[in-house]
Scaffold this active site. Structure first.
Site, PDB file in Angstrom:
ATOM      1  N   SER A  66       0.835  -1.195   0.000  1.00  0.00           N
ATOM      2  CA  SER A  66       0.000   0.000   0.000  1.00  0.00           C
ATOM      3  C   SER A  66       0.874   1.252   0.000  1.00  0.00           C
ATOM      4  O   SER A  66       1.610   1.522   0.946  1.00  0.00           O
ATOM      5  CB  SER A  66      -0.910   0.005   1.232  1.00  0.00           C
ATOM      6  OG  SER A  66      -1.417   1.310   1.418  1.00  0.00           O
ATOM      7  N   MET A 119      -8.596   8.449  -0.581  1.00  0.00           N
ATOM      8  CA  MET A 119      -9.514   8.828   0.503  1.00  0.00           C
ATOM      9  C   MET A 119     -10.026  10.244   0.276  1.00  0.00           C
ATOM     10  O   MET A 119      -9.248  11.126  -0.082  1.00  0.00           O
ATOM     11  CB  MET A 119      -8.771   8.794   1.840  1.00  0.00           C
ATOM     12  CG  MET A 119      -8.163   7.443   2.152  1.00  0.00           C
ATOM     13  SD  MET A 119      -7.294   7.512   3.724  1.00  0.00           S
ATOM     14  CE  MET A 119      -6.648   5.851   3.803  1.00  0.00           C
ATOM     15  N   HIS A 142      -0.979  -1.143  -4.389  1.00  0.00           N
ATOM     16  CA  HIS A 142      -2.290  -0.845  -3.811  1.00  0.00           C
ATOM     17  C   HIS A 142      -2.364   0.662  -3.556  1.00  0.00           C
ATOM     18  O   HIS A 142      -1.539   1.226  -2.840  1.00  0.00           O
ATOM     19  CB  HIS A 142      -2.456  -1.633  -2.508  1.00  0.00           C
ATOM     20  CG  HIS A 142      -3.794  -1.486  -1.875  1.00  0.00           C
ATOM     21  ND1 HIS A 142      -4.907  -2.197  -2.282  1.00  0.00           N
ATOM     22  CD2 HIS A 142      -4.213  -0.697  -0.854  1.00  0.00           C
ATOM     23  CE1 HIS A 142      -5.938  -1.853  -1.529  1.00  0.00           C
ATOM     24  NE2 HIS A 142      -5.554  -0.942  -0.665  1.00  0.00           N
ATOM     25  N   MET A 180     -11.860   4.854  -1.363  1.00  0.00           N
ATOM     26  CA  MET A 180     -12.603   5.124  -0.119  1.00  0.00           C
ATOM     27  C   MET A 180     -13.225   6.507  -0.290  1.00  0.00           C
ATOM     28  O   MET A 180     -12.795   7.506   0.288  1.00  0.00           O
ATOM     29  CB  MET A 180     -11.642   5.057   1.076  1.00  0.00           C
ATOM     30  CG  MET A 180     -11.240   3.630   1.418  1.00  0.00           C
ATOM     31  SD  MET A 180      -9.764   3.530   2.444  1.00  0.00           S
ATOM     32  CE  MET A 180      -8.499   3.595   1.196  1.00  0.00           C
ATOM     33  N   MET A 212     -11.977  -5.680   4.473  1.00  0.00           N
ATOM     34  CA  MET A 212     -11.220  -4.744   5.311  1.00  0.00           C
ATOM     35  C   MET A 212     -11.005  -5.391   6.678  1.00  0.00           C
ATOM     36  O   MET A 212     -11.968  -5.767   7.351  1.00  0.00           O
ATOM     37  CB  MET A 212     -11.973  -3.426   5.489  1.00  0.00           C
ATOM     38  CG  MET A 212     -12.030  -2.527   4.262  1.00  0.00           C
ATOM     39  SD  MET A 212     -10.440  -2.118   3.513  1.00  0.00           S
ATOM     40  CE  MET A 212      -9.580  -1.316   4.876  1.00  0.00           C
ATOM     41  N   ASP A 246      -7.050  -6.306   3.666  1.00  0.00           N
ATOM     42  CA  ASP A 246      -6.373  -5.010   3.774  1.00  0.00           C
ATOM     43  C   ASP A 246      -6.474  -4.470   5.200  1.00  0.00           C
ATOM     44  O   ASP A 246      -7.572  -4.230   5.696  1.00  0.00           O
ATOM     45  CB  ASP A 246      -7.064  -4.046   2.787  1.00  0.00           C
ATOM     46  CG  ASP A 246      -6.409  -2.679   2.719  1.00  0.00           C
ATOM     47  OD1 ASP A 246      -5.360  -2.472   3.339  1.00  0.00           O
ATOM     48  OD2 ASP A 246      -6.973  -1.812   2.007  1.00  0.00           O
ATOM     49  N   ASP A 249      -4.485   3.747  -2.219  1.00  0.00           N
ATOM     50  CA  ASP A 249      -5.596   4.095  -1.329  1.00  0.00           C
ATOM     51  C   ASP A 249      -6.037   5.532  -1.558  1.00  0.00           C
ATOM     52  O   ASP A 249      -5.336   6.474  -1.182  1.00  0.00           O
ATOM     53  CB  ASP A 249      -5.153   3.950   0.129  1.00  0.00           C
ATOM     54  CG  ASP A 249      -5.055   2.498   0.552  1.00  0.00           C
ATOM     55  OD1 ASP A 249      -6.048   1.765   0.380  1.00  0.00           O
ATOM     56  OD2 ASP A 249      -3.981   2.103   1.040  1.00  0.00           O
ATOM     57  N   HIS A 284      -8.006   1.387  -4.598  1.00  0.00           N
ATOM     58  CA  HIS A 284      -9.011   1.189  -3.550  1.00  0.00           C
ATOM     59  C   HIS A 284      -9.654   2.542  -3.259  1.00  0.00           C
ATOM     60  O   HIS A 284      -9.037   3.408  -2.642  1.00  0.00           O
ATOM     61  CB  HIS A 284      -8.291   0.606  -2.317  1.00  0.00           C
ATOM     62  CG  HIS A 284      -9.149   0.431  -1.106  1.00  0.00           C
ATOM     63  ND1 HIS A 284      -8.619   0.204   0.153  1.00  0.00           N
ATOM     64  CD2 HIS A 284     -10.501   0.446  -0.942  1.00  0.00           C
ATOM     65  CE1 HIS A 284      -9.600   0.095   1.024  1.00  0.00           C
ATOM     66  NE2 HIS A 284     -10.749   0.239   0.393  1.00  0.00           N
TER      67      HIS A 284
HETATM   68  C1  DX5 Z   1      -6.670   1.656   5.188  1.00  0.00           C
HETATM   69  C2  DX5 Z   1      -6.075   1.354   3.833  1.00  0.00           C
HETATM   70  C3  DX5 Z   1      -4.993   0.346   3.866  1.00  0.00           C
HETATM   71  C4  DX5 Z   1      -3.783   0.723   4.665  1.00  0.00           C
HETATM   72  C5  DX5 Z   1      -3.014  -0.505   5.024  1.00  0.00           C
HETATM   73  O1  DX5 Z   1      -7.745   2.512   5.026  1.00  0.00           O
HETATM   74  O2  DX5 Z   1      -7.072   0.874   2.969  1.00  0.00           O
HETATM   75  O3  DX5 Z   1      -4.630  -0.048   2.550  1.00  0.00           O
HETATM   76  O4  DX5 Z   1      -2.950   1.615   3.985  1.00  0.00           O
HETATM   77  O5  DX5 Z   1      -1.963  -0.153   5.845  1.00  0.00           O
HETATM   78  P1  DX5 Z   1      -1.362  -1.114   6.966  1.00  0.00           P
HETATM   79  O6  DX5 Z   1      -0.830  -2.317   6.246  1.00  0.00           O
HETATM   80  O7  DX5 Z   1      -0.293  -0.276   7.582  1.00  0.00           O
HETATM   81  O8  DX5 Z   1      -2.478  -1.446   7.889  1.00  0.00           O
HETATM   82 ZN    ZN Z   2      -6.520  -0.099   0.992  1.00  0.00          ZN
END
Ligand code: DX5
Ligand code: ZN
Length: 220
Positions: free
Chosen positions: A7, A36, A32, A67, A136, A174, A34, A65
């Protein structure tokens, strides 16, 4: 095949290109990404311009991903920016079926993510349309959180559900995964492992090699 999806959220953004090259050379399968929006989740990360900029410098599969509330509004933009797999949260879509169909029309692989408290039955009528389900194992919004143990049962139940439905899906997990708990996650039935902190903290090559050792031991 078991895949490792580091990630990017946990990377050092000052050396992003270099770190992405490192994970690619060390054998990561996906990047990956993320995204947000400060609405669906409390935090804000990065968006299309950052993704488009790194797209030119790596062949890694971009596992995006989202969010984000009502992600259907941005699917085309993320495809343009370089997404290969687009995963949306079931909780964030008014029209989940339509959102999945759009992702596929764009030529991307489609995933649906479920928060820890969201039951699997929201997948009942979409499972056969999906390439991937993302379980998740933390509440989304931040890296570096602790793995929620109940996620293991959920992964097992999803694997059974997919087998029954004849759905050939990847199960991605994840949040809070490290080399101490990854074997349990694989045993439960997952085959795509996201790891942020456990990949980018410390020595990236060694961290990825350790994950790969665990994958090999599981396969043996
Ligand atoms: C959380 C993200 C994850 C996160 C994982 O909202 O979707 O992808 O970055 O990070 P670790 O492996 O540090 O939990
Ligand atoms: Zn993620």
């Amino acid at each position: 095949m078991i895949k490792l999806a580091p990630s990017m959220l946990a990377a050092d953004f000052n050396r992003l290109g270099e770190q992405i090259r490192m994970i690619e050379e060390a054998g990561a399968n996906y990047l990956h990404v993320d995204v947000m929006d400060g609405n669906f989740v409390p935090s804000i990360s990065f968006g299309m311009p950052v993704i488009a900029s790194i797209r030119k410098h790596t062949k890694l599969i971009f596992d995006v991903h989202l969010m984000v509330d009502e992600p259907i509004r941005y699917l085309e933009d993320f495809k343009q920016a370089g997404a290969d797999i687009i995963t949306v949260h079931a909780e964030s879509c008014k029209h989940l079926n339509r959102t999945i169909a759009r992702i596929k029309e764009l030529g991307c692989k489609a995933g649906v993510a479920l928060n820890p408290s969201t039951p699997l039955d929201v997948l009942n009528y979409v499972l056969n349309d999906l390439d991937m389900v993302l379980i998740m194992s933390v509440n989304p919004g931040f890296g570096g959180q602790k793995f929620i143990p109940n996620s293991l049962l959920k992964i097992q139940q999803l694997r059974e559900m997919a087998t029954k439905a004849g759905a050939d899906i990847d199960i991605e997990v994840d949040g809070g995964i490290n080399t101490n708990n990854v074997t349990e996650v694989l045993n439960a039935g997952a085959n795509v492992i996201v790891a942020g902190t456990a990949v980018f903290n410390g020595n990236i090559e060694e961290n990825i090699a350790e994950f790969k050792n665990k994958f090999n031991a599981y396969n043996a």
